[in-house]
Enzyme design. Structure first.
Site, PDB file in Angstrom:
ATOM      1  N   ASP A 294       0.836  -1.197   0.000  1.00 46.67           N
ATOM      2  CA  ASP A 294       0.000   0.000   0.000  1.00 46.67           C
ATOM      3  C   ASP A 294       0.872   1.249   0.000  1.00 46.67           C
ATOM      4  OD1 ASP A 294      -1.998  -1.769   0.204  1.00 46.67           O
ATOM      5  OD2 ASP A 294      -2.703  -1.157   2.196  1.00 46.67           O
TER       6      ASP A 294
ATOM      7  N   PHE B 175       2.203   1.972  -3.372  1.00 45.64           N
ATOM      8  CA  PHE B 175       1.107   2.485  -4.185  1.00 45.64           C
ATOM      9  C   PHE B 175       0.882   3.973  -3.897  1.00 45.64           C
ATOM     10  CE2 PHE B 175      -3.271   3.543  -5.088  1.00 45.64           C
ATOM     11  CZ  PHE B 175      -3.491   2.944  -6.321  1.00 45.64           C
ATOM     12  N   ASP B 176       0.844   4.302  -2.614  1.00 42.91           N
ATOM     13  CA  ASP B 176       0.607   5.701  -2.233  1.00 42.91           C
ATOM     14  C   ASP B 176       1.709   6.619  -2.753  1.00 42.91           C
ATOM     15  OD1 ASP B 176      -1.712   5.119  -1.013  1.00 42.91           O
ATOM     16  OD2 ASP B 176      -0.896   5.030   1.025  1.00 42.91           O
TER      17      ASP B 176
ATOM     18  N   SER C 159     -37.406  -3.838 -14.058  1.00 45.34           N
ATOM     19  CA  SER C 159     -37.394  -4.521 -12.782  1.00 45.34           C
ATOM     20  C   SER C 159     -37.336  -6.024 -13.067  1.00 45.34           C
ATOM     21  CB  SER C 159     -38.683  -4.116 -12.064  1.00 45.34           C
ATOM     22  OG  SER C 159     -38.774  -4.716 -10.845  1.00 45.34           O
ATOM     23  N   LEU C 160     -37.422  -6.846 -12.045  1.00 49.84           N
ATOM     24  CA  LEU C 160     -37.417  -8.291 -12.271  1.00 49.84           C
ATOM     25  C   LEU C 160     -38.678  -8.896 -11.685  1.00 49.84           C
ATOM     26  CD1 LEU C 160     -33.772  -9.227 -11.174  1.00 49.84           C
ATOM     27  CD2 LEU C 160     -34.662  -9.281 -13.504  1.00 49.84           C
TER      28      LEU C 160
ATOM     29  N   GLU D 239     -27.213 -16.220 -11.368  1.00 49.41           N
ATOM     30  CA  GLU D 239     -26.335 -15.246 -10.713  1.00 49.41           C
ATOM     31  C   GLU D 239     -26.874 -14.948  -9.332  1.00 49.41           C
ATOM     32  OE1 GLU D 239     -26.168 -11.761 -13.241  1.00 49.41           O
ATOM     33  OE2 GLU D 239     -26.213 -13.078 -14.987  1.00 49.41           O
TER      34      GLU D 239
ATOM     35  N   LYS E   4     -28.204 -12.438  -6.494  1.00 49.56           N
ATOM     36  CA  LYS E   4     -28.907 -11.159  -6.529  1.00 49.56           C
ATOM     37  C   LYS E   4     -28.329 -10.267  -5.441  1.00 49.56           C
ATOM     38  CE  LYS E   4     -33.532  -9.226  -7.091  1.00 49.56           C
ATOM     39  NZ  LYS E   4     -33.567  -8.159  -6.113  1.00 49.56           N
TER      40      LYS E   4
ATOM     41  N   ASP F 294     -27.595  -7.257  -3.098  1.00 41.65           N
ATOM     42  CA  ASP F 294     -28.551  -6.356  -2.464  1.00 41.65           C
ATOM     43  C   ASP F 294     -27.926  -4.981  -2.249  1.00 41.65           C
ATOM     44  OD1 ASP F 294     -30.986  -5.749  -1.497  1.00 41.65           O
ATOM     45  OD2 ASP F 294     -30.751  -6.745   0.434  1.00 41.65           O
TER      46      ASP F 294
ATOM     47  N   ARG G  62     -30.809   4.013 -11.227  1.00 39.09           N
ATOM     48  CA  ARG G  62     -31.932   3.451 -11.957  1.00 39.09           C
ATOM     49  C   ARG G  62     -33.121   4.413 -12.005  1.00 39.09           C
ATOM     50  NH1 ARG G  62     -34.898  -2.194 -10.521  1.00 39.09           N
ATOM     51  NH2 ARG G  62     -36.965  -1.308 -10.511  1.00 39.09           N
TER      52      ARG G  62
ATOM     53  N   TYR H 103     -23.420  -7.041 -13.890  1.00 40.67           N
ATOM     54  CA  TYR H 103     -24.162  -8.216 -14.333  1.00 40.67           C
ATOM     55  C   TYR H 103     -24.786  -8.120 -15.722  1.00 40.67           C
ATOM     56  CZ  TYR H 103     -27.902  -5.423 -12.211  1.00 40.67           C
ATOM     57  OH  TYR H 103     -28.745  -4.418 -11.861  1.00 40.67           O
TER      58      TYR H 103
ATOM     59  N   LYS I  14     -31.317 -16.091 -15.686  1.00 41.73           N
ATOM     60  CA  LYS I  14     -31.528 -15.448 -16.985  1.00 41.73           C
ATOM     61  C   LYS I  14     -31.382 -16.469 -18.108  1.00 41.73           C
ATOM     62  CE  LYS I  14     -29.540 -11.291 -15.066  1.00 41.73           C
ATOM     63  NZ  LYS I  14     -28.324 -10.520 -14.854  1.00 41.73           N
TER      64      LYS I  14
ATOM     65  N   LYS J 102     -36.401 -15.100  -4.732  1.00 40.38           N
ATOM     66  CA  LYS J 102     -36.124 -14.411  -3.469  1.00 40.38           C
ATOM     67  C   LYS J 102     -36.018 -15.410  -2.326  1.00 40.38           C
ATOM     68  CE  LYS J 102     -36.426  -9.825  -4.319  1.00 40.38           C
ATOM     69  NZ  LYS J 102     -37.494  -8.878  -4.090  1.00 40.38           N
TER      70      LYS J 102
ATOM     71  N   CYS K  85     -37.752   3.534  36.671  1.00 41.59           N
ATOM     72  CA  CYS K  85     -36.518   3.498  35.885  1.00 41.59           C
ATOM     73  C   CYS K  85     -35.541   2.465  36.452  1.00 41.59           C
ATOM     74  CB  CYS K  85     -35.873   4.883  35.882  1.00 41.59           C
ATOM     75  SG  CYS K  85     -34.293   4.903  35.035  1.00 41.59           S
TER      76      CYS K  85
ATOM     77  N   CYS L 146     -32.336   4.500  37.860  1.00 40.24           N
ATOM     78  CA  CYS L 146     -32.340   5.442  38.983  1.00 40.24           C
ATOM     79  C   CYS L 146     -33.572   5.300  39.870  1.00 40.24           C
ATOM     80  CB  CYS L 146     -32.218   6.879  38.476  1.00 40.24           C
ATOM     81  SG  CYS L 146     -33.704   7.472  37.679  1.00 40.24           S
TER      82      CYS L 146
ATOM     83  N   CYS M 206     -38.008   8.204  31.568  1.00 38.58           N
ATOM     84  CA  CYS M 206     -37.599   8.481  32.932  1.00 38.58           C
ATOM     85  C   CYS M 206     -37.424   9.992  33.027  1.00 38.58           C
ATOM     86  CB  CYS M 206     -36.280   7.784  33.252  1.00 38.58           C
ATOM     87  SG  CYS M 206     -35.516   8.450  34.743  1.00 38.58           S
TER      88      CYS M 206
ATOM     89  N   CYS N  68     -30.265  10.716  36.421  1.00 40.34           N
ATOM     90  CA  CYS N  68     -30.296   9.350  35.925  1.00 40.34           C
ATOM     91  C   CYS N  68     -29.016   9.094  35.117  1.00 40.34           C
ATOM     92  CB  CYS N  68     -31.551   9.198  35.060  1.00 40.34           C
ATOM     93  SG  CYS N  68     -31.798   7.559  34.410  1.00 40.34           S
TER      94      CYS N  68
HETATM   95  P1  AMP Z   1     -36.266  -5.641  -7.885  1.00 39.44           P
HETATM   96  O1  AMP Z   1     -35.668  -4.356  -7.380  1.00 39.44           O
HETATM   97  O2  AMP Z   1     -36.682  -6.577  -6.812  1.00 39.44           O
HETATM   98  O3  AMP Z   1     -37.256  -5.428  -8.983  1.00 39.44           O
HETATM   99  O4  AMP Z   1     -35.056  -6.418  -8.553  1.00 39.44           O
HETATM  100  C1  AMP Z   1     -34.392  -5.899  -9.659  1.00 39.44           C
HETATM  101  C2  AMP Z   1     -33.053  -5.432  -9.238  1.00 39.44           C
HETATM  102  O5  AMP Z   1     -32.207  -6.485  -8.826  1.00 39.44           O
HETATM  103  C3  AMP Z   1     -32.305  -4.819 -10.372  1.00 39.44           C
HETATM  104  O6  AMP Z   1     -32.672  -3.480 -10.554  1.00 39.44           O
HETATM  105  C4  AMP Z   1     -30.880  -4.924  -9.922  1.00 39.44           C
HETATM  106  O7  AMP Z   1     -30.539  -3.734  -9.261  1.00 39.44           O
HETATM  107  C5  AMP Z   1     -30.870  -6.026  -8.887  1.00 39.44           C
HETATM  108  N1  AMP Z   1     -29.921  -7.107  -9.163  1.00 39.44           N
HETATM  109  C6  AMP Z   1     -29.050  -7.590  -8.253  1.00 39.44           C
HETATM  110  N2  AMP Z   1     -28.303  -8.567  -8.765  1.00 39.44           N
HETATM  111  C7  AMP Z   1     -28.694  -8.724 -10.041  1.00 39.44           C
HETATM  112  C8  AMP Z   1     -28.287  -9.583 -11.097  1.00 39.44           C
HETATM  113  N3  AMP Z   1     -27.312 -10.494 -10.928  1.00 39.44           N
HETATM  114  N4  AMP Z   1     -28.914  -9.449 -12.279  1.00 39.44           N
HETATM  115  C9  AMP Z   1     -29.901  -8.536 -12.462  1.00 39.44           C
HETATM  116  N5  AMP Z   1     -30.331  -7.702 -11.512  1.00 39.44           N
HETATM  117  C10 AMP Z   1     -29.734  -7.787 -10.298  1.00 39.44           C
HETATM  118 ZN    ZN Z   2     -33.752   7.060  35.373  1.00 40.21          ZN
END
Ligand code: AMP
Ligand code: ZN
Length: 664
Positions: free
Chosen positions: A31, A34-35, A80-81, A110, A112, A114, A133, A221, A284, A308, A402, A405, A420, A426
């Protein structure tokens, strides 16, 4: 070698090291080295501003301030999915697919991730913009913030298409999230609730240097574009990896729904071994040709499906209910559980919120309770297994006094929580209030942390924040783990806090419901603590955005003798209890009651200064024109629709010069 070449070489080298470190997880230099190289590059760039490059590795540290994020229409809509939760759902999906396409169907499975979805656009191998998005059709441009994320390549490698979009998820790995929260807790700040919200919140921060400090990552993805020369989803993932993107290796190509289910089952069980959170799996159709045939519904692609995971739940025994007393005296009941493994961690405690919650679920000590972990860090009790309730079980009786106290608790009308009322005696309230006083957004006292405050209170050296100003080095040194140097720094830090402006002092006092923004409003309106102390309920309510609840709390605070004497002492020590004279000199009530909308580009003053000028003189600045608008101050390039709206509503439009004239 020319400077230009040298800079180019350093940039390439640093890029490769970034890639080794963040994408391959396999650094080849320290590191420190690198710095050093980064510093060298920075120095060369500073000396040769004509060679500046937006995508240089030096640009990762951020520093751009964005006040308003531009709205950008996506070239390719971000759908969306559809969700599925069972084998049957997946089989139904397969049936629908088989009706529409011929031949064998392969699937890419894949994880998902979060987090928050993002669309990155690259042209000639350079990142040109990053857009959230939003509603799927258009999102916010957050390029400066996204550039600070080390796993987002600013310059691609290999044989990439001329222009394309790539989509991914900005996530906050769990370890980084926990580290950030640890820091917040030690700063006496509210911890973040979960990694997902923190990641998406980060994208909309105004200061990109702040984003740079957060250990965010971007997992990719999906690639969109014309002329990509990619024929399957899986191939796209592999190519993206070669170009320099972080594409998790867990993705798997399978030939049947049965194999999909194996993948789902495996990750449902093993997801807690991952460094980040996932909330399911995305499946997919692999062939892009077949994807084309399947197309989209109004909301989601027909060729993809999310599976899910269920929120994890376990059953365990409730051993005891204890009660925590917060800084404001609020009581929070806590369920102490028989330790149990849940969502990758051992859970010992769960929040019970308040008395009503306990009564509603009829939660009793000895019960077998169901504990669930959703997106939040603190698990919650969602139900009880009544069949396991012990015969001699007794309904829970909420405490009346409490636990710290012994004072009898009160429950203000309309509030869910008990309090309290013994705020000056307290212990957790005493410590909590001083901890709040010294915290970063309040008096920001350097050299003094939350634990030291607790220690000082325990040793009876202080009982309120005014006492801080009488602490001496000699008193502090004997404390545990206190060297002379740190004792001196502590006292110095306390003395320095006398320069903190009034509005922050007002926040630091810890009056219930007076947060940062309210403190600012009150400071500006009353200008001194003396004026504020004399304000009546009625007077307070007349201040913009101050309601009954706040007004009542302020009046109450200043009616307490102990508070009045603490404030008198703060004044005596030289703490800022009024707006400083030079700040006041520029302030008037000239624009009181008037609402302004500022639009366009100005010549002699910046837009920010213009707004400040209005606010300093008692006016209000609003962002959109309505019938409540008194004046529009219009600079160059004011939008035509705004102008029409102002004209339709008969609102006076002032030029920059006319406005400054008015102010004279
Ligand atoms: P939802 O928000 O439940 O409609 O799910 C869709 C969202 O899942 C997409 O907008 C992506 O942001 C997210 N996501 C996470 N992982 C993946 C993945 N491997 N492929 C596609 N979407 C994904
Ligand atoms: Zn107290």
């Amino acid at each position: 070698m020319t400077i230009e070449l040298k800079i180019q070489e350093l940039r390439d080298e640093l890029r490769q090291h970034n890639y080794n470190y963040y994408i391959l997880d396999n650094p080849t230099i320290s590191d420190y080295e690198f710095d050093m190289k980064l510093k060298e590059l920075q120095a060369l760039e500073d000396a040769n501003p004509q060679l500046f490059d937006h995508n240089s590795p030096t640009q990762r540290v951020g520093g751009t301030i964005t006040k308003n994020f531009n709205t950008i229409v996506h070239d390719f809509r971000m759908y969306s999915l559809d969700n599925s939760y069972s084998k049957e759902d997946l089989l139904d999906w397969e049936k629908r697919i088989k009706k529409m396409v011929d031949g064998e169907v392969q699937y890419t499975c894949e994880l998902k991730y979060d987090g928050a979805s993002i669309n990155l656009t690259y042209e000639d191998g350079k990142l040109i913009r990053a857009v959230t998005r939003g509603d799927g059709v258009q999102g916010d441009e957050v390029t400066p913030n996204v550039k600070t994320i080390k796993t987002v390549p600013l310059q691609l490698k290999g044989d990439f298409p001329k222009r394309f979009d790539i989509r991914g998820e900005i996530i906050l790995p769990i370890e980084g999230f926990l580290k950030m929260n640890k820091e917040r807790i030690s700063n006496n700040e509210e911890p973040y609730r979960n990694p997902r919200n923190t990641a998406s919140g980060s994208l909309k921060l105004q200061d990109s240097a702040e984003v740079a400090k957060r250990p965010l990552e971007c997992l990719l993805y999906s690639i969109k574009g014309n002329d990509l020369h990619i024929s399957t989803q899986y191939e796209g993932l592999e190519k993206a990896r070669v170009w320099g993107f972080k594409v998790p290796k867990e993705a798997k190509l399978v030939n049947s729904i049965d194999e999909v289910l194996d993948f789902v089952a495996y990750w449902d069980e093993h997801r807690h071994n991952l460094p980040y959170e996932i909330d399911g799996v995305v499946i997919k159709v692999n062939s892009l040709f077949q994807q084309d045939e399947l197309g989209f519904t109004a909301k989601a692609p027909r060729w993809a499906m999310a599976y899910k995971f269920k929120a994890e739940q376990v059953s365990t025994r409730l051993n005891e209910i204890t009660y925590q007393v917060g800084r404001t005296g609020a009581i929070t009941p806590v369920a102490n559980l028989e330790p149990v493994q849940l969502a990758g961690t051992i859970v010992k405690r769960a929040s019970l919120h308040n008395a009503d919650q306990i009564e509603k679920l009829d939660i009793r000590v000895g019960d077998a309770v169901y504990v669930e972990k959703g997106g939040e860090i603190i698990p919650k009790i969602v139900g009880i297994d009544l069949s396991k309730r012990p015969k001699d079980s007794q309904p829970t009786v909420y405490i009346t006094h409490c636990p710290e106290c012994g004072t009898e608790l009160i429950r203000p009308e309309g509030e869910a929580k008990h309090y309290c009322p013994n705020d000056s005696g307290c212990p957790p309230q005493v410590v909590g209030r001083i901890q709040h006083y010294i915290s970063r957004k309040a008096m920001d006292i350097e050299g003094l942390g939350g634990e030291t405050v607790a220690l000082l209170v325990k040793e009876s050296l202080i009982t309120n924040y005014a006492d801080l100003y009488e602490l001496t080095v000699d008193q502090i040194i004997p404390l545990e783990r206190m060297a002379e140097k740190s004792a001196e720094n502590l006292v110095k830090g306390i003395m320095a806090s006398k320069q903190i402006p009034f509005e922050r002092v007002l926040f630091a006092l810890g009056i219930r419901y007076v947060g940062e923004t309210v403190a600012k409003k009150l400071a500006k309106h009353y200008k001194s603590i003396d004026a504020l102390m004399f304000a009546s309920m009625l007077d307070l309510i007349s201040v913009d955005e101050i309601g009954d609840r706040i007004a009542k709390s302020v009046v109450e605070f200043f009616s307490i003798e102990a508070n009045k004497s603490i404030i008198a002492r703060l004044k005596h020590y030289g703490v800022q209890l009024e707006i400083s004279a030079d700040k006041l000199a520029n302030q008037t009530d000239k624009l009181k009651g008037q609402t302004f909308v500022v639009s366009g580009v100005f010549e002699t003053v910046s837009r920010a200064d213009l707004k400040k000028l209005i606010e300093d003189n008692g006016g209000k600045v609003s962002s959109s024109i309505s019938s409540k608008t008194s004046y529009v101050v219009a600079g160059d390039k004011m939008g035509p629709s705004k102008r029409t709206k102002a004209e339709n509503l008969n609102i006076t439009i002032l030029t920059e010069i006319a406005f400054l004239e008015l102010m004279k």
